[in-house]
Design a protein around this motif. Structure first.
Motif, PDB file in Angstrom:
ATOM      1  N   GLU A  70       0.831  -1.206   0.000  1.00 31.25           N
ATOM      2  CA  GLU A  70       0.000   0.000   0.000  1.00 31.25           C
ATOM      3  C   GLU A  70       0.870   1.263   0.000  1.00 31.25           C
ATOM      4  OE1 GLU A  70      -3.311   0.253  -0.388  1.00 31.25           O
ATOM      5  OE2 GLU A  70      -3.343  -1.923  -0.624  1.00 31.25           O
TER       6      GLU A  70
ATOM      7  N   SER B 242      -5.320  -1.598  -7.963  1.00 28.44           N
ATOM      8  CA  SER B 242      -4.698  -2.654  -7.165  1.00 28.44           C
ATOM      9  C   SER B 242      -3.377  -3.051  -7.806  1.00 28.44           C
ATOM     10  CB  SER B 242      -5.619  -3.865  -7.018  1.00 28.44           C
ATOM     11  OG  SER B 242      -5.715  -4.573  -8.229  1.00 28.44           O
TER      12      SER B 242
ATOM     13  N   THR C  93      -0.476  -6.310  -7.357  1.00 29.34           N
ATOM     14  CA  THR C  93       0.043  -7.530  -6.754  1.00 29.34           C
ATOM     15  C   THR C  93       1.322  -7.896  -7.490  1.00 29.34           C
ATOM     16  OG1 THR C  93      -1.095  -9.090  -8.215  1.00 29.34           O
ATOM     17  CG2 THR C  93      -2.336  -8.295  -6.279  1.00 29.34           C
TER      18      THR C  93
END
Length: 141
Positions: A9, A33, A35
């Motif tokens: 984050e 997002s 990842t």
């Protein structure tokens, strides 16, 4: 590089802040997002993203793919400098004003090259563009 959720984050916020003064910010991109294998960004397409016939300009779509792919690579290789060496874009269907969602997935990584697949959909999930990009690592931190 393995990151905890809090580190991820913080890294997303750092990338978003650094990019705000670049072409990324000019377009209006937002990280949704991130990842280790996938990046999702979005753009609220408005009048200045359109071409003369009322569709999102192809240059905006190709830039979105390149940006999403670049964010993914930046998260995989913090501190490394990479450049796009090839970007193939297929305009599958016209895209219009509204939220566009861009997903980038890592396909392959070698010592000096990465290959990424990307797609752009509208807020209803309709596919508009797909692409692949190849990126070269030019220096590491």
């Amino acid at each position: 590089m393995d990151m905890s959720e809090a580190e991820r984050e913080a890294y997303i916020a750092k990338i978003a802040q650094a990019a705000e003064e670049t072409f990324w910010g000019y377009l209006g991109c937002q990280v949704e997002s991130l990842t280790p294998k996938q990046a999702i960004i979005s753009l609220e397409a408005t009048t200045h993203h359109m071409n003369l016939i009322g569709m999102v300009h192809g240059g905006v779509l190709s830039s979105l793919l390149d940006n999403a792919m670049g964010v993914l690579i930046a998260s995989l290789l913090p501190g490394a400098k990479t450049v796009t060496t090839n970007l193939n874009v297929h305009y599958v269907a016209p895209m219009y004003a509204g939220k566009l969602i861009v997903t980038a997935d890592l396909l392959h990584q070698s010592r000096k090259m990465l290959t990424v697949y990307g797609s752009i959909t509208d807020s209803e999930g309709q596919l508009g563009s797909i692409g692949t990009g190849t990126f070269r690592i030019i220096s590491g931190d």
